[in-house]
Motif scaffolding. Structure first.
Motif, PDB file in Angstrom:
ATOM      1  N   SER A   8       8.082  70.951  -5.914  1.00 33.92           N
ATOM      2  CA  SER A   8       7.518  69.672  -6.361  1.00 33.92           C
ATOM      3  C   SER A   8       6.244  69.830  -7.176  1.00 33.92           C
ATOM      4  N   GLY A   9       5.582  71.000  -7.079  1.00 30.84           N
ATOM      5  CA  GLY A   9       4.261  71.104  -7.690  1.00 30.84           C
ATOM      6  C   GLY A   9       3.253  70.367  -6.822  1.00 30.84           C
ATOM      7  N   LEU A  10       2.031  70.211  -7.331  1.00 35.64           N
ATOM      8  CA  LEU A  10       0.958  69.623  -6.519  1.00 35.64           C
ATOM      9  C   LEU A  10       1.164  68.126  -6.313  1.00 35.64           C
ATOM     10  N   LEU A  11       1.350  67.407  -7.397  1.00 39.86           N
ATOM     11  CA  LEU A  11       1.565  65.959  -7.304  1.00 39.86           C
ATOM     12  C   LEU A  11       2.340  65.548  -8.551  1.00 39.86           C
ATOM     13  N   THR A  12       3.642  65.427  -8.406  1.00 38.07           N
ATOM     14  CA  THR A  12       4.499  65.043  -9.521  1.00 38.07           C
ATOM     15  C   THR A  12       5.120  63.699  -9.173  1.00 38.07           C
ATOM     16  N   SER A  13       5.038  62.737 -10.078  1.00 41.98           N
ATOM     17  CA  SER A  13       5.617  61.418  -9.791  1.00 41.98           C
ATOM     18  C   SER A  13       6.165  60.790 -11.063  1.00 41.98           C
ATOM     19  N   VAL A  14       7.102  59.859 -10.874  1.00 45.54           N
ATOM     20  CA  VAL A  14       7.643  59.090 -11.988  1.00 45.54           C
ATOM     21  C   VAL A  14       6.632  58.008 -12.350  1.00 45.54           C
ATOM     22  N   GLN A  15       6.261  57.926 -13.618  1.00 42.88           N
ATOM     23  CA  GLN A  15       5.331  56.882 -14.071  1.00 42.88           C
ATOM     24  C   GLN A  15       5.767  56.370 -15.433  1.00 42.88           C
ATOM     25  N   ASP A  16       5.468  55.099 -15.711  1.00 43.36           N
ATOM     26  CA  ASP A  16       5.713  54.561 -17.057  1.00 43.36           C
ATOM     27  C   ASP A  16       4.460  53.802 -17.512  1.00 43.36           C
ATOM     28  N   GLY A  60       2.476  72.303 -12.009  1.00 42.91           N
ATOM     29  CA  GLY A  60       3.693  71.561 -12.340  1.00 42.91           C
ATOM     30  C   GLY A  60       4.859  71.907 -11.430  1.00 42.91           C
ATOM     31  N   PRO A  61       5.941  71.131 -11.525  1.00 40.87           N
ATOM     32  CA  PRO A  61       7.109  71.331 -10.671  1.00 40.87           C
ATOM     33  C   PRO A  61       8.047  72.401 -11.241  1.00 40.87           C
ATOM     34  N   GLN A  62       9.057  72.743 -10.451  1.00 43.28           N
ATOM     35  CA  GLN A  62      10.163  73.571 -10.940  1.00 43.28           C
ATOM     36  C   GLN A  62      11.402  72.693 -10.935  1.00 43.28           C
ATOM     37  N   LEU A  63      11.996  72.510 -12.116  1.00 43.40           N
ATOM     38  CA  LEU A  63      13.108  71.570 -12.260  1.00 43.40           C
ATOM     39  C   LEU A  63      14.344  72.294 -12.775  1.00 43.40           C
ATOM     40  N   HIS A  64      15.454  72.114 -12.071  1.00 48.78           N
ATOM     41  CA  HIS A  64      16.711  72.721 -12.483  1.00 48.78           C
ATOM     42  C   HIS A  64      17.595  71.650 -13.126  1.00 48.78           C
ATOM     43  N   PHE A  65      18.073  71.923 -14.350  1.00 45.16           N
ATOM     44  CA  PHE A  65      18.882  70.937 -15.082  1.00 45.16           C
ATOM     45  C   PHE A  65      20.363  71.185 -14.805  1.00 45.16           C
ATOM     46  N   ASP A  66      21.122  70.113 -14.510  1.00 46.60           N
ATOM     47  CA  ASP A  66      22.566  70.290 -14.371  1.00 46.60           C
ATOM     48  C   ASP A  66      23.312  69.575 -15.502  1.00 46.60           C
ATOM     49  N   ALA A  67      22.548  69.144 -16.529  1.00 42.73           N
ATOM     50  CA  ALA A  67      23.177  68.560 -17.715  1.00 42.73           C
ATOM     51  C   ALA A  67      22.280  68.849 -18.905  1.00 42.73           C
ATOM     52  N   GLY A  76      -1.897  67.763 -20.703  1.00 39.20           N
ATOM     53  CA  GLY A  76      -2.508  69.040 -20.357  1.00 39.20           C
ATOM     54  C   GLY A  76      -1.493  70.164 -20.465  1.00 39.20           C
ATOM     55  N   ASP A  77      -1.975  71.378 -20.821  1.00 39.63           N
ATOM     56  CA  ASP A  77      -1.080  72.538 -20.919  1.00 39.63           C
ATOM     57  C   ASP A  77      -1.021  73.216 -19.550  1.00 39.63           C
ATOM     58  N   LEU A  78       0.106  73.018 -18.864  1.00 38.54           N
ATOM     59  CA  LEU A  78       0.299  73.598 -17.533  1.00 38.54           C
ATOM     60  C   LEU A  78       1.163  74.857 -17.601  1.00 38.54           C
ATOM     61  N   ALA A  97      22.354  72.718 -19.445  1.00 38.47           N
ATOM     62  CA  ALA A  97      22.722  72.707 -18.031  1.00 38.47           C
ATOM     63  C   ALA A  97      22.599  74.124 -17.485  1.00 38.47           C
ATOM     64  N   GLY A  98      21.999  74.256 -16.313  1.00 34.87           N
ATOM     65  CA  GLY A  98      21.841  75.570 -15.693  1.00 34.87           C
ATOM     66  C   GLY A  98      20.477  76.179 -15.924  1.00 34.87           C
ATOM     67  N   GLN A  99      19.711  75.617 -16.863  1.00 33.01           N
ATOM     68  CA  GLN A  99      18.385  76.182 -17.136  1.00 33.01           C
ATOM     69  C   GLN A  99      17.330  75.597 -16.191  1.00 33.01           C
ATOM     70  N   THR A 100      16.228  76.330 -16.048  1.00 35.85           N
ATOM     71  CA  THR A 100      15.175  75.922 -15.123  1.00 35.85           C
ATOM     72  C   THR A 100      13.826  75.856 -15.839  1.00 35.85           C
ATOM     73  N   LEU A 101      13.170  74.733 -15.668  1.00 36.58           N
ATOM     74  CA  LEU A 101      11.834  74.520 -16.244  1.00 36.58           C
ATOM     75  C   LEU A 101      10.794  74.819 -15.171  1.00 36.58           C
ATOM     76  N   ARG A 102       9.808  75.629 -15.521  1.00 31.77           N
ATOM     77  CA  ARG A 102       8.732  75.960 -14.581  1.00 31.77           C
ATOM     78  C   ARG A 102       7.393  75.766 -15.264  1.00 31.77           C
ATOM     79  N   PHE A 103       6.339  75.689 -14.456  1.00 33.56           N
ATOM     80  CA  PHE A 103       4.978  75.641 -14.998  1.00 33.56           C
ATOM     81  C   PHE A 103       4.199  76.773 -14.347  1.00 33.56           C
ATOM     82  N   THR A 104       3.498  77.541 -15.170  1.00 26.00           N
ATOM     83  CA  THR A 104       2.957  78.810 -14.672  1.00 26.00           C
ATOM     84  C   THR A 104       1.442  78.849 -14.535  1.00 26.00           C
ATOM     85  N   ALA A 105       0.711  78.092 -15.335  1.00 21.45           N
ATOM     86  CA  ALA A 105      -0.757  78.201 -15.280  1.00 21.45           C
ATOM     87  C   ALA A 105      -1.394  76.994 -15.944  1.00 21.45           C
ATOM     88  N   LEU A 106      -2.507  76.555 -15.386  1.00 20.31           N
ATOM     89  CA  LEU A 106      -3.241  75.430 -15.973  1.00 20.31           C
ATOM     90  C   LEU A 106      -4.172  75.962 -17.060  1.00 20.31           C
TER      91      LEU A 106
END
Lengths: 332, 247
Positions: A8-16, A60-67, A76-78, A97-106
């Motif tokens: 989830s990372g430190l604090l990740t939320s849906v916002q608009d 940041g979070p680690q997100l796995h895409f299935d599409a 900010g550059d995370l 699909a199948g790729q993973t997004l990660r954040f490595t450093a602030l």
């Protein structure tokens, strides 16, 4: 058609763009902390400016895409990577699909925004998808993201037109000292002349007590005429509240709708991106501007965003052409 | 309206300040102002936030500038006295008073006041309380007008979780907790009505400028209303306030 949250990372939320119209009922506006970063991210992937995005805080979070979909990361550059390969901020790109997004450093700022072409499939609550954690509404079950959450895409578009052109220069750069423009009011008349001078000439440091509700600052005491309490009234985004102790607090997205402390000034809209990206230890100086100048800058910013949108063109192939094609066929 | 001031609250909203005290008279002016603005054709208005003695006006400076808006608002204020304001509505809230589950502190409040529990209930249900404003949490009302005879101090140790619907007293204030939350108010009863339901067409029942009147119900009626409220079928009685009768 979704992403799965693997971390989830430190604090990740849906916002608009926020929950508009319910402040009179005590419902906080919520929404992103850096509205400009959200708008740019959405424009880059071809969304409406205020479409819901993921707001990621420091780690940041680690997100796995299935599409497949097109995304853009701004703010900010995370240190984003896709399958461990660095990806650029402020540029739209395809995730398969199948790729993973990660954040490595602030590296700069505090908050990154991920926009997904076609938006996220979370329910509208009182007209908004923003997560309002205190009341437990919006976003994913009214809370910050946690491991194993699955967030659907509403209308994914892996074939966003004009993809190579969908990039702008990063707007959040590594920096620890900031100048923030303010309009004095609504209660500037409850401070001494010396208090106003202190506020507008000294440097204030962001403490570690900063969150989506507010940002508590440390620095020279701002002197009141007669204490820091008032009969409660409304609070705008960027209001600088000064309680009796004389230390300023900048009120942010999840601020309560009303409050009983004096507000010396309000940050102008075009400088919201600065305060939305502050983190502990950052130093801020406040300078006064005029309402005419502030509104002029705001309209100029809107025009610039509109220009960017126009330059990038539509994200999906024009329906008009299709109609034209069918029309000709019919005639033939 | 010589005392009204326009105060800057940033570049997309302003505060129209009607005075610097908590009074029914000032709050009535704000209610009239809100009604007048809702009827007006001023472009670019986004959201109004009335509070005790001010009304915040959120607007789009791309549609109307600060200078143009304050001019239009001054015009509305000038005509305020000539606008016909309908009587305020009274929102009737059914409450089951007392008992360990619903109103565990009614006995304390009664003992503190030197009254019987029934007398406390009679006093609490006799008043139409003005909703000065909402804030703090969704649907939380700041009410005025409670009899000082039933005032009671806050709990020395706040409760960790107070169920939504709890009706409490703290000092000279009374109110309803709209969502489960921690709190230190003396709990005298509970309403089965949902003051706040994010998924309802009207998410929040009370509105600033309305009045609330509590009506005592027994357990059977409480359960009946709770069942209907759960299905979204219970509608609170709302009636226009009769100013003369209220006196």
């Amino acid at each position: 058609m979704s992403v799965t949250v693997q971390n989830s990372g430190l604090l990740t939320s849906v916002q608009d763009g926020g929950r508009i119209g319910y402040q009179q009922f005590g419902v906080s506006v919520s929404g992103v902390m850096d509205p400009r970063a959200m708008k740019v991210a959405n424009i880059l992937v071809g969304n409406e400016e205020n479409e819901a995005v993921l707001e990621c805080t420091m780690l940041g979070p680690q997100l796995h895409f299935d599409a497949d979909n097109v995304i853009a990361i701004t703010g900010g550059d995370l240190g984003p990577t896709l399958d461990h390969q660095p990806v650029e901020n402020y540029a739209a790109f395809v995730v398969r699909a199948g790729q993973t997004l990660r954040f490595t450093a602030l590296r700069s700022g505090c908050r990154a925004y991920i926009a997904f072409a076609g938006g996220l499939d979370v329910p509208l609550v009182m007209g908004s998808r923003s997560t309002y954690m205190k009341a437990g509404i919006g976003g994913v079950e009214g809370r910050k993201l946690q491991k194993d959450d699955v967030i659907g895409f509403r209308a994914p578009n892996p074939d966003v037109c004009n993809l190579a052109q969908r990039r702008v220069a990063p707007e959040v750069v590594p920096q620890r000292e900031f100048t923030v423009r303010v309009l004095l009011g609504p209660q500037d008349d409850l401070f001494t002349d010396g208090g106003i001078r202190t506020f507008l000439s000294e440097t204030y440091t962001v403490t570690n007590e900063f969150d989506r509700m507010g940002c508590r600052m440390d620095g020279p005491v701002i002197e009141h005429k007669n204490g820091g309490d008032i009969i409660s009234d409304g609070i705008a985004f960027g209001a600088i509240q000064v309680p009796g102790a004389g230390k300023p607090i900048i009120m942010l997205a999840d601020r309560q709708t009303t409050g009983g402390y004096t507000k010396i000034a309000n940050v102008i809209t075009v400088d919201y991106p600065i305060i939305g990206q502050l983190k502990g230890g950052d130093r801020v100086r406040f300078v006064e501007t005029s309402i005419e100048a502030a509104q002029g800058e705001l309209l100029a910013e809107r025009a610039a965003l509109q220009k960017l949108k126009t330059a990038l063109g539509p994200a999906r192939k024009r329906e008009k052409k299709l109609f034209g094609l069918f029309g000709r066929k019919k005639e033939a | 309206m010589p005392t009204v001031r326009f105060l800057l609250t940033g570049d997309t909203s302003l505060s129209v300040e009607f005075g610097n005290e908590i009074s029914e008279e000032i709050n009535a002016q704000i209610r009239a102002f809100v009604i007048a603005l809702e009827k007006s054709d001023i472009p670019g208005l986004i959201e109004l936030v009335p509070t005790y003695r001010a009304c915040m006006v959120h607007y789009d400076p791309g549609v109307i500038t600060y200078a143009a808006l304050t001019k239009r608002l001054a015009g509305v204020l000038d005509r305020l006295d000539s606008i016909v304001i309908p009587p305020s509505d009274v929102l009737e809230i059914p409450v089951l008073y007392g008992g360990e589950e619903m109103g565990p502190d009614l006995a304390f409040v009664a003992a503190h006041a030197g009254l019987s529990e029934q007398e406390v209930v009679n006093i609490h249900t006799a008043t139409e309380y003005l909703i000065y404003m909402l804030g703090f949490t969704p649907g939380f009302t700041y009410l005025g007008g409670m009899s000082e005879r039933i005032a009671a101090p806050r709990l020395p140790q706040p409760r960790v979780r107070i169920p939504a619907g709890s009706v409490g007293i703290a000092g000279k204030q009374t109110g309803v907790y709209p969502i489960d939350s921690p709190g230190g108010w003396q709990l005298i009863g509970r309403t089965p009505v949902k003051m706040y339901d994010p998924n309802r067409e009207t998410p929040i029942l009370p509105k600033a400028g309305q009045y609330i009147r509590f009506r005592a119900v027994d357990r059977a009626e409480y359960d009946e209303i709770a069942a209907a409220a759960e299905k979204g079928e219970y509608v609170c009685r709302i009636y226009p306030r009769d100013k003369e009768a209220a006196k």
